[in-house]
Design an enzyme around this catalytic site. Sequence first.
Site, short mmCIF file in Angstrom:
data_model
loop_
_atom_site.label_atom_id
_atom_site.label_comp_id
_atom_site.label_asym_id
_atom_site.label_seq_id
_atom_site.Cartn_x
_atom_site.Cartn_y
_atom_site.Cartn_z
N GLU A 73 36.38 96.60 113.25
CA GLU A 73 35.71 97.51 114.20
C GLU A 73 34.19 97.44 114.06
O GLU A 73 33.50 98.45 114.18
CB GLU A 73 36.17 98.96 113.99
CG GLU A 73 37.65 99.16 113.98
CD GLU A 73 38.28 98.92 115.33
OE1 GLU A 73 37.53 98.88 116.32
OE2 GLU A 73 39.49 98.74 115.38
N SER A 91 35.11 99.35 124.70
CA SER A 91 35.30 100.79 124.87
C SER A 91 36.50 101.26 124.05
O SER A 91 36.53 102.41 123.59
CB SER A 91 35.44 101.17 126.34
OG SER A 91 36.66 100.71 126.84
N LEU A 137 42.06 90.94 119.93
CA LEU A 137 40.72 90.53 120.37
C LEU A 137 40.19 89.40 119.47
O LEU A 137 39.78 88.35 119.95
CB LEU A 137 39.76 91.73 120.33
CG LEU A 137 38.31 91.44 120.72
CD1 LEU A 137 38.22 90.99 122.18
CD2 LEU A 137 37.43 92.68 120.50
N PHE A 159 20.80 90.01 117.23
CA PHE A 159 22.14 89.45 117.00
C PHE A 159 22.12 87.93 116.95
O PHE A 159 22.97 87.33 116.35
CB PHE A 159 23.08 89.88 118.13
CG PHE A 159 23.62 91.26 117.95
CD1 PHE A 159 24.80 91.47 117.24
CD2 PHE A 159 22.96 92.35 118.47
CE1 PHE A 159 25.30 92.75 117.06
CE2 PHE A 159 23.46 93.64 118.30
CZ PHE A 159 24.61 93.84 117.60
C1 LIG Z 1 42.62 94.55 107.83
C2 LIG Z 1 42.06 94.07 109.13
C3 LIG Z 1 42.60 94.53 110.32
C4 LIG Z 1 42.12 94.06 111.55
N1 LIG Z 1 42.73 94.45 112.73
C5 LIG Z 1 42.35 93.88 113.90
C6 LIG Z 1 43.09 94.13 115.11
O1 LIG Z 1 44.07 94.90 115.12
N2 LIG Z 1 42.69 93.51 116.25
C7 LIG Z 1 41.63 92.66 116.29
O2 LIG Z 1 41.33 92.13 117.36
N3 LIG Z 1 40.91 92.38 115.15
C8 LIG Z 1 41.26 92.95 113.97
N4 LIG Z 1 40.57 92.68 112.80
C9 LIG Z 1 39.47 91.70 112.85
C10 LIG Z 1 38.11 92.30 112.59
O3 LIG Z 1 37.68 93.06 113.69
C11 LIG Z 1 37.14 91.14 112.22
O4 LIG Z 1 37.50 90.71 110.92
C12 LIG Z 1 35.70 91.56 112.27
O5 LIG Z 1 35.29 91.76 113.60
C13 LIG Z 1 34.78 90.52 111.63
O6 LIG Z 1 35.05 89.25 112.15
P1 LIG Z 1 35.29 88.01 111.15
O7 LIG Z 1 36.26 88.43 110.11
O8 LIG Z 1 35.59 86.84 111.98
O9 LIG Z 1 33.89 87.81 110.40
P2 LIG Z 1 32.59 87.08 110.98
O10 LIG Z 1 32.27 87.60 112.34
O11 LIG Z 1 32.72 85.62 110.80
O12 LIG Z 1 31.48 87.63 109.98
C14 LIG Z 1 31.33 87.15 108.64
C15 LIG Z 1 30.09 87.83 108.05
O13 LIG Z 1 28.94 87.46 108.82
C16 LIG Z 1 28.26 88.63 109.27
N5 LIG Z 1 27.65 88.39 110.57
C17 LIG Z 1 28.25 88.02 111.74
N6 LIG Z 1 27.34 87.94 112.72
C18 LIG Z 1 26.14 88.29 112.18
C19 LIG Z 1 24.81 88.41 112.68
N7 LIG Z 1 24.53 88.21 113.98
N8 LIG Z 1 23.83 88.78 111.82
C20 LIG Z 1 24.11 89.02 110.51
N9 LIG Z 1 25.32 88.92 109.98
C21 LIG Z 1 26.34 88.57 110.80
C22 LIG Z 1 29.36 89.69 109.34
O14 LIG Z 1 28.79 90.98 109.32
C23 LIG Z 1 30.16 89.35 108.10
O15 LIG Z 1 29.52 89.89 106.97
C24 LIG Z 1 41.02 93.16 111.58
C25 LIG Z 1 40.46 92.73 110.36
C26 LIG Z 1 40.97 93.16 109.16
C27 LIG Z 1 40.36 92.66 107.87
#
Ligand SMILES: Cc1cc2nc3c(=O)[nH]c(=O)nc-3n(C[C@H](O)[C@H](O)[C@H](O)COP(=O)(O)OP(=O)(O)OC[C@H]3O[C@@H](n4cnc5c(N)ncnc54)[C@H](O)[C@@H]3O)c2cc1C
Length: 398
Positions: free
Chosen positions: A377, A251, A144, A397
């Site tokens: 997640e 979901s 995703l 958001f």
């Molecule tokens: C070990 C690991 C395993 C993973 N496994 C999977 C997987 O199997 N499949 C998959 O699809 N993804 C996976 N992920 C991805 C994970 O779901 C994302 O890293 C996560 O959703 C956050 O996205 P990002 O890293 O791009 O951070 P960003 O979305 O860029 O966020 C960076 C910071 O900004 C904050 N932020 C973002 N939006 C807002 C807002 N509106 N208001 C305030 N603060 C905000 C966030 O909370 C965070 O602190 C994995 C990640 C890791 C580290």
Amino acid sequence: MTTTATAQDAADLDKSDLLNLEGLLSEVEIQLRDKVRAFVDERFRPSIADWYENAHFPVEIVREMGELGLLGMHLHGYGCPGRSAVEYGLAAMELEAGDSGLRTFVSVQGSLAMSAIHKFGSEEQKNRYLPGMAKGEIIGCFGLTEPTAGSDPGSMATTATRNDDGSWTLNGAKRWIGLASIADIAVIWAATDEGIRGFLVPTDTAGFTATPIEQKLSMRASIQCDIDIADVQLPAEAVLPDVRGLKGPFSCLNEARYGIMWGAMGAARDSYEVALKYAQERMQFDKPLSGYQITQQKLVNMVLEIQKGILVALQTGRLKDAGTLDPVQISVGKLNNCREAIAICREARTMLGGNGITLEYSPLRHANNLESVRTYEGTDEVHTLILGRHITGEQAFR
Ligand SMILES: Cc1cc2nc3c(=O)[nH]c(=O)nc-3n(C[C@H](O)[C@H](O)[C@H](O)COP(=O)(O)OP(=O)(O)OC[C@H]3O[C@@H](n4cnc5c(N)ncnc54)[C@H](O)[C@@H]3O)c2cc1C
């Protein structure tokens, strides 16, 4: 007589379960928990320090986890174990007491990849993949997140275009995708003319490349990958027929978030138990560390939060099993239990002094892992915004 009996009872209280929360579990639930705990002790604990140091995911134990009924645990039919949500949660807690990487494997395989197929797949797709995935013979992943779309997956840039003959062409990139380089089948979410849709992509399809992300400081005994998707050609029947839009992936995320709230408490409990044992054995200023008030306060604060966190997880599980769980309620446990668990693991590390920065002891490894767990997640911030929106009626958001 009564006093003596009471004192004896108190001495027998489980130091990790002062409130006897085990008394809230059925015999079947306790048996399952103990079976998973024994598996972690026997097959995982002896090697985890080496696996973590060498960034090795023990793919060799995947089939054993299938035999134990840990893959797609809470799914019914198609060869899946058909366990309850509480049983799944208890297993997640025991696995993560070993290492978050182990629980993450089970989450990605069962709660994400298998759930997507189970919820939204055709009969043909379910029969083709789910029995093998439940046995650990087929490994799945769930794509995703993208390099530029994390907390906001609706902004994804990966596209799927329908060709004249009904087949599909996919282009784009995914990031942080668990297990992708060892997976046989990838669930890839892509933007189409009909909204976001899920596709089952065999990982040996031309144009699909998964490259493990290296130099991680967290979740080292586990695999996450960058995926490049370049003109991947898929037959018409590769699409998951029964869902359109973000509610599809969301979901599945809810299934995984539920397991995480239990798992985080497993990492916290293991750290507390390690710190307690160490404090009782380590002598400084002529007495054990456990004899000092500050040390006792740290231990007490840890066990209080662990007990509360398990209660949160158990109530959430009972609601899930009753079919009345609202996704907002999952955010309570995901946010609270990750936040408290990471604080507990860090506090436990302080009690180990210098020895606490080595892999001989688990708390810092758990704390480092939980940096990932609080991020994936839905980050702490995302779950705060979900709960804030529910409480106030205002969405913050954007
Ligand atoms: C070990 C690991 C395993 C993973 N496994 C999977 C997987 O199997 N499949 C998959 O699809 N993804 C996976 N992920 C991805 C994970 O779901 C994302 O890293 C996560 O959703 C956050 O996205 P990002 O890293 O791009 O951070 P960003 O979305 O860029 O966020 C960076 C910071 O900004 C904050 N932020 C973002 N939006 C807002 C807002 N509106 N208001 C305030 N603060 C905000 C966030 O909370 C965070 O602190 C994995 C990640 C890791 C580290």
